[in-house]
Design a protein around this motif. Structure first.
Motif, PDB file in Angstrom:
ATOM      1  N   ARG A  29       0.618  -1.168   0.186  1.00 50.25           N
ATOM      2  CA  ARG A  29      -0.240  -0.124  -0.083  1.00 50.25           C
ATOM      3  C   ARG A  29       0.678   1.477  -0.081  1.00 50.25           C
ATOM      4  O   ARG A  29       0.916   1.771  -0.202  1.00 50.25           O
ATOM      5  CB  ARG A  29      -0.962   0.064   0.917  1.00 50.25           C
ATOM      6  N   GLY A  76      -0.531   3.243  -9.012  1.00 53.29           N
ATOM      7  CA  GLY A  76      -1.403   3.658  -7.324  1.00 53.29           C
ATOM      8  C   GLY A  76      -1.947   2.559  -7.224  1.00 53.29           C
ATOM      9  O   GLY A  76      -2.269   2.774  -6.215  1.00 53.29           O
ATOM     10  N   GLY A 112       2.369   1.635  -3.396  1.00 50.42           N
ATOM     11  CA  GLY A 112       1.005   2.334  -3.998  1.00 50.42           C
ATOM     12  C   GLY A 112       0.386   3.712  -4.310  1.00 50.42           C
ATOM     13  O   GLY A 112       0.271   4.543  -4.961  1.00 50.42           O
ATOM     14  N   LEU A 157      -2.268  -0.889  -6.479  1.00 48.48           N
ATOM     15  CA  LEU A 157      -1.565  -1.939  -5.513  1.00 48.48           C
ATOM     16  C   LEU A 157      -1.839  -1.041  -4.397  1.00 48.48           C
ATOM     17  O   LEU A 157      -2.208  -1.529  -2.896  1.00 48.48           O
ATOM     18  CB  LEU A 157       0.455  -1.011  -5.557  1.00 48.48           C
TER      19      LEU A 157
END
Length: 287
Positions: free
Chosen positions: A4, A232, A7, A235
């Motif tokens: 994350r 991004g 991301g 993720l």
């Protein structure tokens, strides 16, 4: 957690690149017809994308991926560039930012409808607050009534939100840069004749800023930014990472201050801090 975080960093890179899109489009439409600009930027980006796909020896998308890719092409390659270019003939970039502030909400809604994401109820409150802050700031600057421009920007935001969410779904299978590249290739048979038929009779009077605007939206807004953005979204989650777009108007204004020496007011600084707080809140609620 690391996934994350990656991301969010990729999403932030995409937002930074996209923040120059409206000013660059504004420069370009001062000299180029909006229809030509839409076609030309897509053709240039598609030629670059074709080279990337060929160099990377990428396999063609599966048959079931063609319709989602067409949705990405329609939303991000055709509708958003065309509607914003047309809108910026009627309104200023500052006025257009009122609607860019609604883009995170539009993207999050399509992430729920198309991607099956289920953010917490509090997330929607933070997202709505951030969008309201952007809209309130832009309105406080004083915007003239321009119903045609407003309608075009509203259509652009809806189309772009759908394209973002659909592209993020495909990224898991095809990869971020591959999604936007195949979408550009898919749109090329339509955009090439469009650019050809709407091309200006002469470019003798086209200024350097207009050429730079065309170059920026073709290379960065249409291709490079999406490489980071789709990665991004894939993720970090579409609804969550989309909130980074709340920073886009302020990044654009900061670029204007640095490059064009425009004044940064105290209201902008206070609102920017509040928006950053909303982005941080959205990130924590998305965990």
């Amino acid at each position: 957690m690391q996934r994350r975080t990656q991301g969010w960093w990729n999403g932030l890179a995409g937002v930074v690149i996209f923040s120059g899109s409206l000013p660059a489009t504004r420069l370009a439409v001062m000299a180029f017809d909006p229809v030509f600009l839409t076609g030309a930027r897509a053709v240039i980006a598609a030629l670059l994308a074709t080279g990337l796909l060929w160099a990377g020896r990428q396999r063609r998308p599966a048959r079931q991926d063609l319709l989602p890719l067409a949705v990405v092409a329609l939303g991000c390659v055709v509708a958003f560039p065309l509607f914003t270019a047309l809108a910026l003939r009627h309104i200023t970039s500052a006025h257009a930012m009122v609607f860019i502030g609604a883009l995170p909400l539009a993207t999050a809604i399509f992430a729920v409808l198309r991607g099956g994401e289920r953010p917490r109820p509090a997330f929607w409150g933070v997202s709505a607050l951030g969008s309201s802050l952007i809209g309130g700031y832009a309105l406080a600057q004083g915007v003239a009534a321009a119903p045609v421009g407003d309608a075009l920007m509203l259509a652009a935001v809806v189309a772009c939100g759908l394209g973002y969410a659909e592209g993020a779904r495909l990224t898991a299978r095809l990869g971020g840069w591959q999604v936007i590249s195949w979408a550009l290739v898919l749109a090329l048979p339509v955009m090439l004749p469009l650019a050809w038929l709407s091309a200006p009779a002469t470019v003798a009077g086209v200024t350097a800023p207009a050429w730079l605007g065309l170059a920026y939206v073709s290379v960065f807004s249409m291709l490079v930014g999406f490489v980071f953005w789709y990665r991004g979204l894939a993720l970090g989650g579409v609804a969550a990472v989309a909130q980074l777009q709340l920073l886009q108007p302020f990044l654009g204004l900061m670029l204007a201050a640095l490059l064009l020496h425009e004044q940064v007011t105290w209201l902008m600084q206070v609102t920017a801090l509040a928006v950053i707080g909303c982005v941080a809140g959205a990130r924590s609620l998305a965990r």
